[in-house]
Design a protein around this motif. Structure first.
Motif, PDB file in Angstrom:
ATOM      1  N   THR A 181       0.851  -1.180   0.000  1.00  0.00           N
ATOM      2  CA  THR A 181       0.000   0.000   0.000  1.00  0.00           C
ATOM      3  C   THR A 181       0.890   1.235   0.000  1.00  0.00           C
ATOM      4  OG1 THR A 181      -1.696  -1.169   1.251  1.00  0.00           O
ATOM      5  CG2 THR A 181      -1.840   1.217   1.220  1.00  0.00           C
ATOM      6  N   ASN A 182       0.684   2.088  -1.005  1.00  0.00           N
ATOM      7  CA  ASN A 182       1.450   3.329  -1.139  1.00  0.00           C
ATOM      8  C   ASN A 182       0.506   4.507  -1.043  1.00  0.00           C
ATOM      9  OD1 ASN A 182       3.978   2.053  -1.716  1.00  0.00           O
ATOM     10  ND2 ASN A 182       3.188   1.610  -3.746  1.00  0.00           N
ATOM     11  N   TYR A 183       0.934   5.534  -0.314  1.00  0.00           N
ATOM     12  CA  TYR A 183       0.164   6.750  -0.161  1.00  0.00           C
ATOM     13  C   TYR A 183       0.928   7.897  -0.819  1.00  0.00           C
ATOM     14  CZ  TYR A 183      -1.910   4.034   3.644  1.00  0.00           C
ATOM     15  OH  TYR A 183      -2.512   3.063   4.383  1.00  0.00           O
ATOM     16  N   THR A 184       0.229   8.689  -1.629  1.00  0.00           N
ATOM     17  CA  THR A 184       0.805   9.897  -2.216  1.00  0.00           C
ATOM     18  C   THR A 184      -0.103  11.054  -1.820  1.00  0.00           C
ATOM     19  OG1 THR A 184       1.623   8.606  -4.081  1.00  0.00           O
ATOM     20  CG2 THR A 184       1.580  10.984  -4.345  1.00  0.00           C
ATOM     21  N   ILE A 185       0.446  11.987  -1.071  1.00  0.00           N
ATOM     22  CA  ILE A 185      -0.318  13.130  -0.590  1.00  0.00           C
ATOM     23  C   ILE A 185       0.259  14.366  -1.256  1.00  0.00           C
ATOM     24  CG2 ILE A 185      -1.021  14.469   1.423  1.00  0.00           C
ATOM     25  CD1 ILE A 185       0.113  11.091   2.180  1.00  0.00           C
ATOM     26  N   GLY A 186      -0.503  14.940  -2.187  1.00  0.00           N
ATOM     27  CA  GLY A 186      -0.065  16.127  -2.912  1.00  0.00           C
ATOM     28  C   GLY A 186      -0.908  17.327  -2.531  1.00  0.00           C
ATOM     29  N   GLU A 187      -0.678  18.426  -3.229  1.00  0.00           N
ATOM     30  CA  GLU A 187      -1.405  19.651  -2.931  1.00  0.00           C
ATOM     31  C   GLU A 187      -2.848  19.598  -3.416  1.00  0.00           C
ATOM     32  OE1 GLU A 187       0.858  22.831  -4.563  1.00  0.00           O
ATOM     33  OE2 GLU A 187       2.522  22.526  -3.183  1.00  0.00           O
ATOM     34  N   GLU A 188      -3.147  18.751  -4.396  1.00  0.00           N
ATOM     35  CA  GLU A 188      -4.490  18.676  -4.972  1.00  0.00           C
ATOM     36  C   GLU A 188      -5.230  17.390  -4.614  1.00  0.00           C
ATOM     37  OE1 GLU A 188      -5.963  20.945  -7.190  1.00  0.00           O
ATOM     38  OE2 GLU A 188      -4.336  22.337  -6.742  1.00  0.00           O
ATOM     39  N   VAL A 189      -4.493  16.260  -4.505  1.00  0.00           N
ATOM     40  CA  VAL A 189      -5.128  14.945  -4.413  1.00  0.00           C
ATOM     41  C   VAL A 189      -4.380  14.066  -3.417  1.00  0.00           C
ATOM     42  CG1 VAL A 189      -5.703  12.858  -5.739  1.00  0.00           C
ATOM     43  CG2 VAL A 189      -5.858  15.068  -6.829  1.00  0.00           C
ATOM     44  N   ILE A 190      -5.150  13.218  -2.706  1.00  0.00           N
ATOM     45  CA  ILE A 190      -4.591  12.135  -1.897  1.00  0.00           C
ATOM     46  C   ILE A 190      -4.856  10.847  -2.677  1.00  0.00           C
ATOM     47  CG2 ILE A 190      -4.724  10.851   0.252  1.00  0.00           C
ATOM     48  CD1 ILE A 190      -5.810  13.392   1.559  1.00  0.00           C
ATOM     49  N   THR A 191      -3.809  10.061  -2.959  1.00  0.00           N
ATOM     50  CA  THR A 191      -3.941   8.826  -3.728  1.00  0.00           C
ATOM     51  C   THR A 191      -3.492   7.651  -2.868  1.00  0.00           C
ATOM     52  OG1 THR A 191      -3.473  10.011  -5.768  1.00  0.00           O
ATOM     53  CG2 THR A 191      -3.265   7.626  -5.839  1.00  0.00           C
ATOM     54  N   ILE A 192      -4.325   6.607  -2.832  1.00  0.00           N
ATOM     55  CA  ILE A 192      -3.985   5.373  -2.133  1.00  0.00           C
ATOM     56  C   ILE A 192      -3.922   4.262  -3.179  1.00  0.00           C
ATOM     57  CG2 ILE A 192      -4.683   3.687  -0.408  1.00  0.00           C
ATOM     58  CD1 ILE A 192      -6.173   5.934   1.008  1.00  0.00           C
ATOM     59  N   ARG A 193      -2.764   3.645  -3.317  1.00  0.00           N
ATOM     60  CA  ARG A 193      -2.560   2.547  -4.246  1.00  0.00           C
ATOM     61  C   ARG A 193      -2.264   1.295  -3.429  1.00  0.00           C
ATOM     62  NH1 ARG A 193       1.386   4.931  -6.460  1.00  0.00           N
ATOM     63  NH2 ARG A 193       0.240   6.631  -7.380  1.00  0.00           N
ATOM     64  N   SER A 194      -3.085   0.251  -3.577  1.00  0.00           N
ATOM     65  CA  SER A 194      -2.882  -0.950  -2.766  1.00  0.00           C
ATOM     66  C   SER A 194      -3.021  -2.202  -3.628  1.00  0.00           C
ATOM     67  CB  SER A 194      -3.886  -0.989  -1.612  1.00  0.00           C
ATOM     68  OG  SER A 194      -5.199  -1.049  -2.115  1.00  0.00           O
TER      69      SER A 194
ATOM     70  N   THR B 245      -4.540  -4.627  -8.239  1.00  0.00           N
ATOM     71  CA  THR B 245      -4.202  -3.309  -7.732  1.00  0.00           C
ATOM     72  C   THR B 245      -5.436  -2.424  -7.726  1.00  0.00           C
ATOM     73  OG1 THR B 245      -2.075  -3.588  -8.826  1.00  0.00           O
ATOM     74  CG2 THR B 245      -2.548  -1.437  -7.956  1.00  0.00           C
ATOM     75  N   ARG B 246      -5.585  -1.679  -6.650  1.00  0.00           N
ATOM     76  CA  ARG B 246      -6.700  -0.731  -6.514  1.00  0.00           C
ATOM     77  C   ARG B 246      -6.103   0.641  -6.221  1.00  0.00           C
ATOM     78  NH1 ARG B 246     -11.372  -2.551  -3.018  1.00  0.00           N
ATOM     79  NH2 ARG B 246     -12.395  -2.786  -5.014  1.00  0.00           N
ATOM     80  N   GLU B 247      -6.577   1.636  -6.967  1.00  0.00           N
ATOM     81  CA  GLU B 247      -6.111   3.009  -6.755  1.00  0.00           C
ATOM     82  C   GLU B 247      -7.319   3.883  -6.470  1.00  0.00           C
ATOM     83  OE1 GLU B 247      -4.050   6.338  -9.502  1.00  0.00           O
ATOM     84  OE2 GLU B 247      -3.007   4.424  -9.355  1.00  0.00           O
ATOM     85  N   ASN B 248      -7.237   4.652  -5.387  1.00  0.00           N
ATOM     86  CA  ASN B 248      -8.338   5.516  -4.988  1.00  0.00           C
ATOM     87  C   ASN B 248      -7.800   6.924  -4.758  1.00  0.00           C
ATOM     88  OD1 ASN B 248     -10.742   6.536  -4.149  1.00  0.00           O
ATOM     89  ND2 ASN B 248     -10.860   5.371  -2.262  1.00  0.00           N
ATOM     90  N   ASP B 249      -8.504   7.902  -5.318  1.00  0.00           N
ATOM     91  CA  ASP B 249      -8.118   9.307  -5.176  1.00  0.00           C
ATOM     92  C   ASP B 249      -9.184  10.061  -4.400  1.00  0.00           C
ATOM     93  OD1 ASP B 249      -5.814   9.071  -6.768  1.00  0.00           O
ATOM     94  OD2 ASP B 249      -7.002   9.248  -8.589  1.00  0.00           O
ATOM     95  N   CYS B 250      -8.743  11.048  -3.654  1.00  0.00           N
ATOM     96  CA  CYS B 250      -9.662  11.955  -2.967  1.00  0.00           C
ATOM     97  C   CYS B 250      -9.100  13.363  -3.135  1.00  0.00           C
ATOM     98  CB  CYS B 250      -9.765  11.601  -1.486  1.00  0.00           C
ATOM     99  SG  CYS B 250     -10.820  12.724  -0.558  1.00  0.00           S
ATOM    100  N   TYR B 251      -9.935  14.255  -3.663  1.00  0.00           N
ATOM    101  CA  TYR B 251      -9.491  15.632  -3.823  1.00  0.00           C
ATOM    102  C   TYR B 251      -9.318  16.289  -2.461  1.00  0.00           C
ATOM    103  CZ  TYR B 251     -10.322  15.456  -8.810  1.00  0.00           C
ATOM    104  OH  TYR B 251     -10.266  15.140 -10.131  1.00  0.00           O
TER     105      TYR B 251
END
Length: 122
Positions: free
Chosen positions: A19-32, A37-43
């Motif tokens: 499970t990888n988390y990418t937290i940017g200025e616009e979006v939070i992305t969870i890749r597991s 593989t499942r990828e979920n984004d939240c603005y």
């Protein structure tokens, strides 16, 4: 600025999960996942509140869990579990979510249970 973290085992804080988390200025992305593989984004503008949970084993190994309460339909409660730099990430999400709401000019309102108005009140 962008944070990239891996979910870690609670035992010794080793990053052996997929499970990888990418937290940017616009979006939070969870890749597991490994095979599926499942990828979920939240603005970021949908994040309403952020909470930091640190259990005793997490404190021993320098980890923490960030819980984001969002207006997202797929993940109303977004958990970023067992990550390093959890306090910095929580503060980053708080700051950037407020900034994203300001940029989009979105208004977050609460229903405090007021009685509805009828014709006599008008």
């Amino acid at each position: 600025m962008e944070y990239q973290e891996k979910k870690r085992w609670l035992f010794f804080g080793l990053p052996f999960t997929f499970t990888n988390y990418t937290i940017g200025e616009e979006v939070i992305t969870i890749r597991s996942g490994l095979l599926n593989t499942r990828e979920n984004d939240c603005y970021m503008y949908k994040v309403q509140d952020v909470e930091l949970e640190i259990s005793l084993p997490e404190r021993i190994f320098g980890l923490g869990t960030v819980v984001c309460y969002t207006g997202d339909t797929t993940h109303p409660t977004l958990r970023i579990e067992h990550i390093k730099n959890s306090r910095d990430i929580k503060n980053f999400i708080l700051k950037e979510s407020e900034e994203a709401r300001r940029k989009r000019r979105t208004l977050n309102t609460l229903d405090i249970g007021s009685a509805p108005l009828d014709d006599a009140d008008l």
